[in-house]
Design a protein around this motif. Structure first.
Motif, PDB file in Angstrom:
ATOM      1  N   CYS A  62       2.687   8.408  -0.354  1.00  0.00           N
ATOM      2  CA  CYS A  62       2.495   6.972  -0.133  1.00  0.00           C
ATOM      3  C   CYS A  62       1.428   6.779   0.941  1.00  0.00           C
ATOM      4  CB  CYS A  62       3.817   6.359   0.318  1.00  0.00           C
ATOM      5  SG  CYS A  62       3.814   4.575   0.533  1.00  0.00           S
ATOM      6  N   PRO A  63       0.424   5.950   0.702  1.00  0.00           N
ATOM      7  CA  PRO A  63      -0.590   5.713   1.739  1.00  0.00           C
ATOM      8  C   PRO A  63       0.038   5.169   3.014  1.00  0.00           C
ATOM      9  CG  PRO A  63      -1.315   4.841  -0.377  1.00  0.00           C
ATOM     10  CD  PRO A  63       0.128   5.227  -0.545  1.00  0.00           C
ATOM     11  N   THR A  64      -0.553   5.502   4.141  1.00  0.00           N
ATOM     12  CA  THR A  64      -0.032   5.025   5.424  1.00  0.00           C
ATOM     13  C   THR A  64      -0.544   3.641   5.779  1.00  0.00           C
ATOM     14  OG1 THR A  64      -1.843   6.149   6.574  1.00  0.00           O
ATOM     15  CG2 THR A  64       0.226   7.362   6.315  1.00  0.00           C
ATOM     16  N   THR A  65      -1.537   3.174   5.047  1.00  0.00           N
ATOM     17  CA  THR A  65      -2.040   1.818   5.266  1.00  0.00           C
ATOM     18  C   THR A  65      -1.575   0.921   4.137  1.00  0.00           C
ATOM     19  OG1 THR A  65      -4.068   2.317   4.063  1.00  0.00           O
ATOM     20  CG2 THR A  65      -4.082   2.675   6.442  1.00  0.00           C
ATOM     21  N   GLY A  66      -1.627  -0.362   4.336  1.00  0.00           N
ATOM     22  CA  GLY A  66      -1.244  -1.294   3.293  1.00  0.00           C
ATOM     23  C   GLY A  66      -0.267  -2.324   3.810  1.00  0.00           C
ATOM     24  N   ARG A  89       3.896  -1.166   0.518  1.00  0.00           N
ATOM     25  CA  ARG A  89       4.750  -0.097   1.026  1.00  0.00           C
ATOM     26  C   ARG A  89       6.164  -0.634   1.224  1.00  0.00           C
ATOM     27  NH1 ARG A  89       3.961   1.814   5.781  1.00  0.00           N
ATOM     28  NH2 ARG A  89       2.562   0.222   6.628  1.00  0.00           N
ATOM     29  N   LEU A  90       7.106  -0.043   0.503  1.00  0.00           N
ATOM     30  CA  LEU A  90       8.501  -0.462   0.579  1.00  0.00           C
ATOM     31  C   LEU A  90       9.198   0.208   1.752  1.00  0.00           C
ATOM     32  CD1 LEU A  90       9.440  -0.097  -3.203  1.00  0.00           C
ATOM     33  CD2 LEU A  90       8.878  -2.213  -1.998  1.00  0.00           C
ATOM     34  N   ALA A  91       9.863  -0.589   2.570  1.00  0.00           N
ATOM     35  CA  ALA A  91      10.716  -0.035   3.609  1.00  0.00           C
ATOM     36  C   ALA A  91      12.026   0.436   2.986  1.00  0.00           C
ATOM     37  CB  ALA A  91      10.995  -1.102   4.671  1.00  0.00           C
ATOM     38  N   PRO A  92      12.720   1.385   3.585  1.00  0.00           N
ATOM     39  CA  PRO A  92      14.032   1.765   3.078  1.00  0.00           C
ATOM     40  C   PRO A  92      14.947   0.547   2.980  1.00  0.00           C
ATOM     41  CG  PRO A  92      13.300   3.353   4.714  1.00  0.00           C
ATOM     42  CD  PRO A  92      12.320   2.205   4.758  1.00  0.00           C
ATOM     43  N   GLY A  93      15.756   0.512   1.943  1.00  0.00           N
ATOM     44  CA  GLY A  93      16.664  -0.605   1.733  1.00  0.00           C
ATOM     45  C   GLY A  93      16.841  -0.902   0.265  1.00  0.00           C
ATOM     46  N   ILE A  94      17.682  -1.877  -0.047  1.00  0.00           N
ATOM     47  CA  ILE A  94      17.978  -2.273  -1.421  1.00  0.00           C
ATOM     48  C   ILE A  94      17.185  -3.530  -1.760  1.00  0.00           C
ATOM     49  CG2 ILE A  94      19.761  -2.941  -3.053  1.00  0.00           C
ATOM     50  CD1 ILE A  94      20.046  -0.089  -2.079  1.00  0.00           C
ATOM     51  N   TYR A  95      16.480  -3.490  -2.888  1.00  0.00           N
ATOM     52  CA  TYR A  95      15.695  -4.613  -3.391  1.00  0.00           C
ATOM     53  C   TYR A  95      16.348  -5.054  -4.703  1.00  0.00           C
ATOM     54  CZ  TYR A  95      12.238  -2.957  -0.017  1.00  0.00           C
ATOM     55  OH  TYR A  95      11.597  -2.562   1.131  1.00  0.00           O
ATOM     56  N   THR A  96      17.173  -6.071  -4.632  1.00  0.00           N
ATOM     57  CA  THR A  96      17.959  -6.470  -5.794  1.00  0.00           C
ATOM     58  C   THR A  96      17.205  -7.482  -6.635  1.00  0.00           C
ATOM     59  OG1 THR A  96      20.023  -6.094  -4.578  1.00  0.00           O
ATOM     60  CG2 THR A  96      20.149  -7.447  -6.567  1.00  0.00           C
ATOM     61  N   ILE A 111      -3.777  -0.469  -7.936  1.00  0.00           N
ATOM     62  CA  ILE A 111      -2.752  -1.095  -7.112  1.00  0.00           C
ATOM     63  C   ILE A 111      -1.636  -0.079  -6.907  1.00  0.00           C
ATOM     64  CG2 ILE A 111      -1.091  -2.983  -6.961  1.00  0.00           C
ATOM     65  CD1 ILE A 111      -2.957  -4.563  -8.861  1.00  0.00           C
ATOM     66  N   THR A 112      -1.140   0.031  -5.686  1.00  0.00           N
ATOM     67  CA  THR A 112      -0.118   1.017  -5.355  1.00  0.00           C
ATOM     68  C   THR A 112       1.149   0.332  -4.888  1.00  0.00           C
ATOM     69  OG1 THR A 112      -1.777   2.658  -4.724  1.00  0.00           O
ATOM     70  CG2 THR A 112       0.455   2.990  -3.887  1.00  0.00           C
ATOM     71  N   LEU A 113       2.279   0.747  -5.468  1.00  0.00           N
ATOM     72  CA  LEU A 113       3.606   0.364  -4.990  1.00  0.00           C
ATOM     73  C   LEU A 113       4.324   1.657  -4.640  1.00  0.00           C
ATOM     74  CD1 LEU A 113       5.932  -1.703  -4.560  1.00  0.00           C
ATOM     75  CD2 LEU A 113       6.518  -1.370  -6.981  1.00  0.00           C
ATOM     76  N   CYS A 114       4.711   1.817  -3.381  1.00  0.00           N
ATOM     77  CA  CYS A 114       5.250   3.109  -2.968  1.00  0.00           C
ATOM     78  C   CYS A 114       6.308   2.943  -1.901  1.00  0.00           C
ATOM     79  CB  CYS A 114       4.134   4.011  -2.479  1.00  0.00           C
ATOM     80  SG  CYS A 114       3.296   3.422  -0.973  1.00  0.00           S
TER      81      CYS A 114
END
Length: 357
Positions: A62-66, A89-96, A111-114
């Protein structure tokens, strides 16, 4: 068995290697009880996110920028605003929720989703909805996060040049990852798939490419679903009620390489092999499977003109079951089962067609 000749085999292997290198840069009813799953010994147990790295090779970092996001609302907003070059960049946690992306990146600015495995997209209900849906959204990279508790895990429709790397997709009503509706030139790599088919057993595939001809009018204007040249490599797939990998008629020229398959959890009324190839010109190489309710690998023609000229080399089929390592519906399909494939514990032997080369 109709052999295509040693030269053609060598050419196909070379083409496969070149393609892998270049690639780096019927209908589903809504209600049916899932059938019980037989217990089959397998070295691929269910895994928590923290255990995943010991079983699956790391994906692309996962890129460190974004743009950092936390929470379902922030993710929905970020997907809506995504443009070429965006990094979410997704932080740890639940995305309902059920998340949809419709914007495309470009070859130079995907486009990156990570996020980490502990960043979990949770569909909230295995009876309906997709965890993540790329709808006409090409040039995306989906990296590292988890998807769970949806009818379908990750669905790619009318989208190409998508990289799915290092995901953990599990606890799904039907299939885990589906490349569909003329979605071509995509890569699914280093993912872990577990626990599919909780809603409908026969739709519990791990990785699914294309669509059945009975659904072509739903997705591809009644013509073949040309989800072509897709690469499925380095994945760990187990506890799927249906096939670990299902390749549909209408698809051409893909690669299934260096994956780990298991029949643990497979239901004999839903599937009888880890991999079922019904497309044309696929190369299946370097895969290892363990424990099957039937055969290891299969080729079928379910629609005229399809299921042809597929090639198997260097696979290890540890069947420990009643069938063949490699079953081909008939010799006229032009399937090549190389003699460098192996089958152990297959009650009927290596292949119903013998081997070539």
């Amino acid at each position: 068995m109709r052999h295509t000749g040693t030269c053609r085999q060598i050419a196909l292997i070379a083409a496969c290697a070149a393609f892998l290198g270049a690639a780096c840069g019927g209908s589903h009813p809504s209600q049916q009880a899932a059938r019980p799953r037989p217990a089959i010994a397998s070295p691929s147990p269910a895994a928590s996110p923290s255990a995943r790295t010991s079983l699956v090779a790391p994906g692309v970092a996962c890129p460190t920028t974004g743009q950092p996001v936390a929470g379902a609302g922030s993710l929905q907003a970020a997907l809506k605003l995504a443009a070429p070059g965006t990094v979410i960049r997704l932080a740890p946690g639940i995305y309902t929720g059920n998340f949809v992306a419709t914007a495309s990146g470009t070859s130079g600015a995907p486009i990156t989703l990570c996020g980490p495995a502990e960043a979990v997209i949770d569909g909230g209900d295995i009876r309906t909805g997709y965890g993540l849906h790329l709808d006409k959204a090409s040039y995306w990279s989906l990296l590292g996060f988890s998807v769970q508790n949806a009818q379908k895990g990750v669905v790619i429709d009318h989208a190409s040049h998508v990289l799915i790397s290092g995901l953990y997709v599990h606890s799904i009503g039907d299939e885990a990852i589906h490349l569909r509706a003329a979605s071509s030139d995509n890569i699914v790599e280093n993912t872990m798939v577990r626990d599919t088919g909780h809603l409908i057993a026969r739709f519990g595939e791990g990785i699914y490419v294309g669509s059945a001809h009975s659904n072509w009018c739903n997705y591809t204007a009644c013509g073949p679903d040309t989800s072509d040249r897709n690469v499925i490599r380095g994945n760990d797939v187990a506890q799927t009620t249906a096939e670990n990998v299902d390749i549909k008629e209408g698809t051409t020229g893909g690669v299934i390489a260096d994956n780990k398959f298991s029949g643990a959890g497979m239901v004999s009324s839903a599937a009888t092999a880890w991999v079922n190839v019904k497309g044309n010109g696929w190369t299946i190489t370097g895969n290892t499977g363990f424990g099957s309710v039937g055969d290891g690998f299969q080729v079928h023609e379910v629609y005229a003109g399809w299921g042809q000229h597929n090639v198997f080399h260097g696979n290890q089929a540890n069947v420990n079951g009643p069938g063949f390592g490699f079953y081909v519906q008939r010799s006229s399909l032009g399937t090549v089962v190389g003699c460098d494939n192996t089958a152990t514990g297959a009650a009927k032997g290596l292949s119903n067609l013998g081997c070539a080369g």
